[in-house]
Design a protein around this motif. Structure first.
Motif, PDB file in Angstrom:
ATOM      1  N   MET A  54       0.802  -1.121  -0.164  1.00 36.95           N
ATOM      2  CA  MET A  54       0.111   0.100   0.105  1.00 36.95           C
ATOM      3  C   MET A  54       0.819   1.152   0.100  1.00 36.95           C
ATOM      4  SD  MET A  54      -3.129   1.235   2.646  1.00 36.95           S
ATOM      5  CE  MET A  54      -4.105  -0.193   2.049  1.00 36.95           C
ATOM      6  N   ARG A  55       0.945   1.873  -1.120  1.00 34.59           N
ATOM      7  CA  ARG A  55       1.756   3.190  -1.180  1.00 34.59           C
ATOM      8  C   ARG A  55       1.152   4.428  -1.789  1.00 34.59           C
ATOM      9  NH1 ARG A  55       4.373   2.634  -6.382  1.00 34.59           N
ATOM     10  NH2 ARG A  55       3.660   0.950  -7.410  1.00 34.59           N
ATOM     11  N   LYS A  56       1.765   5.533  -1.753  1.00 40.37           N
ATOM     12  CA  LYS A  56       1.325   6.722  -2.326  1.00 40.37           C
ATOM     13  C   LYS A  56       2.330   6.983  -3.380  1.00 40.37           C
ATOM     14  CE  LYS A  56      -0.015   8.661   2.041  1.00 40.37           C
ATOM     15  NZ  LYS A  56       0.058   9.828   2.937  1.00 40.37           N
ATOM     16  N   ILE A  57       1.605   7.660  -4.572  1.00 38.73           N
ATOM     17  CA  ILE A  57       2.477   8.127  -5.575  1.00 38.73           C
ATOM     18  C   ILE A  57       1.803   9.608  -5.794  1.00 38.73           C
ATOM     19  CG2 ILE A  57       2.794   5.960  -6.922  1.00 38.73           C
ATOM     20  CD1 ILE A  57       0.503   6.675  -8.662  1.00 38.73           C
ATOM     21  N   LYS A  58       2.928  10.343  -6.526  1.00 35.84           N
ATOM     22  CA  LYS A  58       2.739  11.729  -6.629  1.00 35.84           C
ATOM     23  C   LYS A  58       3.190  12.492  -7.791  1.00 35.84           C
ATOM     24  CE  LYS A  58       3.394  16.265  -4.068  1.00 35.84           C
ATOM     25  NZ  LYS A  58       3.891  16.829  -2.658  1.00 35.84           N
ATOM     26  N   GLY A  59       2.665  13.176  -8.589  1.00 35.77           N
ATOM     27  CA  GLY A  59       2.968  13.960  -9.681  1.00 35.77           C
ATOM     28  C   GLY A  59       1.900  14.512 -10.583  1.00 35.77           C
ATOM     29  N   GLU A  60       2.316  14.916 -11.805  1.00 35.93           N
ATOM     30  CA  GLU A  60       1.296  15.123 -12.602  1.00 35.93           C
ATOM     31  C   GLU A  60       0.691  13.955 -13.238  1.00 35.93           C
ATOM     32  OE1 GLU A  60       2.723  17.844 -15.641  1.00 35.93           O
ATOM     33  OE2 GLU A  60       3.053  19.622 -14.091  1.00 35.93           O
ATOM     34  N   ILE A  61      -0.516  13.845 -13.678  1.00 36.85           N
ATOM     35  CA  ILE A  61      -1.090  12.560 -14.311  1.00 36.85           C
ATOM     36  C   ILE A  61      -0.164  11.981 -15.394  1.00 36.85           C
ATOM     37  CG2 ILE A  61      -2.772  13.856 -15.652  1.00 36.85           C
ATOM     38  CD1 ILE A  61      -4.953  11.398 -14.705  1.00 36.85           C
ATOM     39  N   ASN A  62       0.111  12.816 -16.236  1.00 37.59           N
ATOM     40  CA  ASN A  62       0.542  12.160 -17.461  1.00 37.59           C
ATOM     41  C   ASN A  62       1.951  11.695 -17.144  1.00 37.59           C
ATOM     42  OD1 ASN A  62      -1.361  13.192 -19.180  1.00 37.59           O
ATOM     43  ND2 ASN A  62      -0.410  15.056 -19.696  1.00 37.59           N
ATOM     44  N   LYS A  63       2.642  12.238 -16.264  1.00 38.93           N
ATOM     45  CA  LYS A  63       4.001  11.466 -15.630  1.00 38.93           C
ATOM     46  C   LYS A  63       3.848  10.352 -14.990  1.00 38.93           C
ATOM     47  CE  LYS A  63       6.847  15.873 -15.404  1.00 38.93           C
ATOM     48  NZ  LYS A  63       7.337  16.674 -14.458  1.00 38.93           N
ATOM     49  N   LEU A  64       2.635  10.360 -14.162  1.00 41.17           N
ATOM     50  CA  LEU A  64       2.333   8.974 -13.606  1.00 41.17           C
ATOM     51  C   LEU A  64       1.905   7.700 -14.241  1.00 41.17           C
ATOM     52  CD1 LEU A  64       0.151  10.301 -10.308  1.00 41.17           C
ATOM     53  CD2 LEU A  64       2.855   9.639 -10.509  1.00 41.17           C
ATOM     54  N   LEU A  65       1.513   8.018 -15.577  1.00 43.39           N
ATOM     55  CA  LEU A  65       1.165   7.193 -16.681  1.00 43.39           C
ATOM     56  C   LEU A  65       2.421   7.035 -17.615  1.00 43.39           C
ATOM     57  CD1 LEU A  65      -2.425   8.515 -17.416  1.00 43.39           C
ATOM     58  CD2 LEU A  65      -2.000   6.600 -16.027  1.00 43.39           C
ATOM     59  N   ASP A  66       3.116   7.627 -17.288  1.00 49.73           N
ATOM     60  CA  ASP A  66       4.817   7.474 -18.175  1.00 49.73           C
ATOM     61  C   ASP A  66       5.325   5.939 -17.885  1.00 49.73           C
ATOM     62  OD1 ASP A  66       7.148   7.329 -19.476  1.00 49.73           O
ATOM     63  OD2 ASP A  66       7.423   9.417 -19.127  1.00 49.73           O
ATOM     64  N   PRO A  67       5.459   4.992 -18.718  1.00 46.47           N
ATOM     65  CA  PRO A  67       6.023   3.742 -18.313  1.00 46.47           C
ATOM     66  C   PRO A  67       7.579   3.693 -17.560  1.00 46.47           C
ATOM     67  CG  PRO A  67       5.031   3.813 -20.686  1.00 46.47           C
ATOM     68  CD  PRO A  67       5.058   5.194 -20.167  1.00 46.47           C
ATOM     69  N   SER A  68       8.255   4.854 -18.051  1.00 48.49           N
ATOM     70  CA  SER A  68       9.496   5.237 -17.357  1.00 48.49           C
ATOM     71  C   SER A  68       9.387   5.551 -15.863  1.00 48.49           C
ATOM     72  CB  SER A  68      10.043   6.240 -17.989  1.00 48.49           C
ATOM     73  OG  SER A  68       9.600   7.459 -17.738  1.00 48.49           O
ATOM     74  N   VAL A  69       8.157   5.774 -15.440  1.00 46.07           N
ATOM     75  CA  VAL A  69       7.880   6.163 -14.104  1.00 46.07           C
ATOM     76  C   VAL A  69       7.527   4.792 -13.321  1.00 46.07           C
ATOM     77  CG1 VAL A  69       6.434   7.280 -12.309  1.00 46.07           C
ATOM     78  CG2 VAL A  69       7.336   8.603 -14.562  1.00 46.07           C
ATOM     79  N   TYR A  70       6.657   3.969 -13.812  1.00 45.08           N
ATOM     80  CA  TYR A  70       6.126   2.748 -13.164  1.00 45.08           C
ATOM     81  C   TYR A  70       6.647   1.667 -13.526  1.00 45.08           C
ATOM     82  CZ  TYR A  70       3.224   2.021 -17.430  1.00 45.08           C
ATOM     83  OH  TYR A  70       2.744   1.773 -18.599  1.00 45.08           O
ATOM     84  N   GLU A  71       7.561   1.320 -14.383  1.00 39.37           N
ATOM     85  CA  GLU A  71       8.143   0.181 -14.685  1.00 39.37           C
ATOM     86  C   GLU A  71       9.321  -0.150 -13.627  1.00 39.37           C
ATOM     87  OE1 GLU A  71      10.233   0.807 -18.519  1.00 39.37           O
ATOM     88  OE2 GLU A  71       8.649   0.062 -19.546  1.00 39.37           O
ATOM     89  N   GLY A  72       9.169  -1.344 -13.304  1.00 39.51           N
ATOM     90  CA  GLY A  72      10.109  -2.098 -11.892  1.00 39.51           C
ATOM     91  C   GLY A  72       9.415  -1.880 -10.553  1.00 39.51           C
ATOM     92  N   THR A  73       8.011  -1.215 -10.824  1.00 39.76           N
ATOM     93  CA  THR A  73       7.126  -1.270  -9.705  1.00 39.76           C
ATOM     94  C   THR A  73       6.089  -2.370  -9.765  1.00 39.76           C
ATOM     95  OG1 THR A  73       5.819   0.473 -10.263  1.00 39.76           O
ATOM     96  CG2 THR A  73       7.731   1.338  -9.348  1.00 39.76           C
ATOM     97  N   ASN A  74       5.410  -2.693  -8.643  1.00 37.86           N
ATOM     98  CA  ASN A  74       4.277  -3.396  -8.624  1.00 37.86           C
ATOM     99  C   ASN A  74       2.808  -2.560  -8.917  1.00 37.86           C
ATOM    100  OD1 ASN A  74       2.507  -5.470  -8.432  1.00 37.86           O
ATOM    101  ND2 ASN A  74       2.688  -6.087  -6.260  1.00 37.86           N
TER     102      ASN A  74
END
Length: 386
Positions: A272-292
């Protein structure tokens, strides 16, 4: 004696409308694997077995399965009811279950006899103290002075000490809110025991025990001394717990009652975690790759202006997103102080204009102004204060 201390399983819990039973079943299987490896003589569970007094069927079945697996390994279970549990349901059949190695107590008694479990050095006395409201303690102990959790605990512990053999090793299992030299760290998912400060209990009542196994607070932590500990919950149950390192507590009790303590983290399906940023950045594969991406997510969006269907967009990447917040703008102390100084100098229309602009980032145009004026005039015409 080797002991594993855990608490606050909250089986059957809902978090933001999501049933946590799958996550709980998974981590309890990991817990069973740990027992197989560590081979403790006793498992302590410090209350809140269930999340509510009438648990769903699948929660009861899961607890029954876990208890059966543990007992079949020859490990004894010492458990109490917490403030989320039903005292009657937890206590049901406890006399019969003792013969199987399951010692469970849901109701407070006027005389608490210890459960004696022996190791190579002799007996260890386990005192089971389930959660009880001060009103219940006052009635059971027939003591009209009991009007707070602290006084209730003092009365109970004083009664235990009357017959406690201090030449033997003594462990207290308790579900309460202890305060030591500083305030403990709490979580949003913990149900308050009472309103105001009356739920606090002084740690000084517990100092004569060799170990105090606590339940209620979800963060693993000690209270004043290493031997007085909250094991914490197995899983994170609110976004206030995202930075907590969940674990179970492994205790090695020596012949003289001294304890060696270590912690074991269990594997989970999802964090259970928090993410923060502009929505387009949060949807960028370079941001979420390697995370669950299956984790339970709270997204804090920093975009300015309106966002169309943010939850739908984020769910394409984070299917278990549970909560979205917008980062507040212009909320610094200076801004608030300045606004308070100017408050009396501005008209109601001006104040509403500023509020609307700060919340929506859009202009409070003439049409909206005229509508607001019409509403104000109508209210005044009805004799209401505006």
């Amino acid at each position: 004696m080797k002991i594993i201390h855990t608490a606050d399983w909250h089986i059957g819990k809902l978090v933001h409308g999501i049933h946590m039973t799958e996550d709980q079943a998974y981590i309890l299987e990991e817990f069973i694997k740990l027992i197989e490896i560590e081979k403790p003589q006793v498992v302590i569970i410090g209350g809140d077995l269930y999340d509510r007094s009438i648990p769903p069927v699948e929660a009861v079945e899961l607890l029954d399965y876990v208890f059966t697996r543990i007992i079949d390994m020859g490990v004894k279970i010492v458990a109490i009811g917490g403030n989320h549990d039903s005292a009657d349901r937890v206590s049901f059949g406890n006399k019969i279950l003792k013969n199987k190695g399951l010692y469970i107590e849901g109701k407070i008694k006027d005389t608490i006899e210890p459960i004696k479990i022996e190791d190579e050095y002799g007996p260890v006395n386990f005192y089971l103290l389930p959660y009880a409201d001060p009103v219940i303690v006052r009635e059971v102990y027939k003591n009209e002075e009991v009007k707070s959790h602290d006084m209730a605990m003092k009365v109970i512990i004083d009664k235990i000490k009357e017959n406690m053999n201090k030449d033997e090793r003594n462990i207290l299992v308790c579900h309460s809110f202890l305060r030591g030299d500083s305030d403990p760290e709490t979580s949003e998912s913990e149900l308050p025991l009472s309103i105001g400060g009356s739920e606090y209990v002084s740690v000084d009542h517990f100092l004569d025990f060799d170990y105090v196994a606590l339940g209620h607070l979800h963060r693993p932590q000690r209270v004043k001394e290493e031997k007085i500990r909250y094991s914490g919950s197995l899983l994170k149950y609110s976004f206030s717990e995202t930075t907590q390192n969940k674990s179970v507590t492994l205790i090695d009790m020596k012949e003289d009652g001294q304890v060696e303590i270590k912690f074991e983290k269990l594997k989970t399906i999802r964090d259970m975690r928090k993410i923060k940023g502009e929505i387009n950045k949060l949807l960028d594969p370079s941001v979420y790759e390697g995370t669950n991406c299956e984790d339970y997510i709270m997204a804090i969006l920093t975009d300015e202006g309106e966002i169309i269907d943010p939850i739908g967009k984020l769910r394409q990447v984070y299917p278990n997103i549970l909560r979205i917040e917008r980062e507040s703008r212009d909320e610094s102390e200076n801004t608030r102080t300045s606004a308070s100084r100017e408050y009396t100098k501005k008209s109601l229309i001006d104040l509403f204009d500023e509020f609307y602009a700060s919340m929506t980032k859009n202009e409070f145009d003439e049409e909206k102004t005229n509508t607001l004026i019409s509403v104000i005039e109508t209210l005044k015409g009805e004799g209401r204060e505006v």
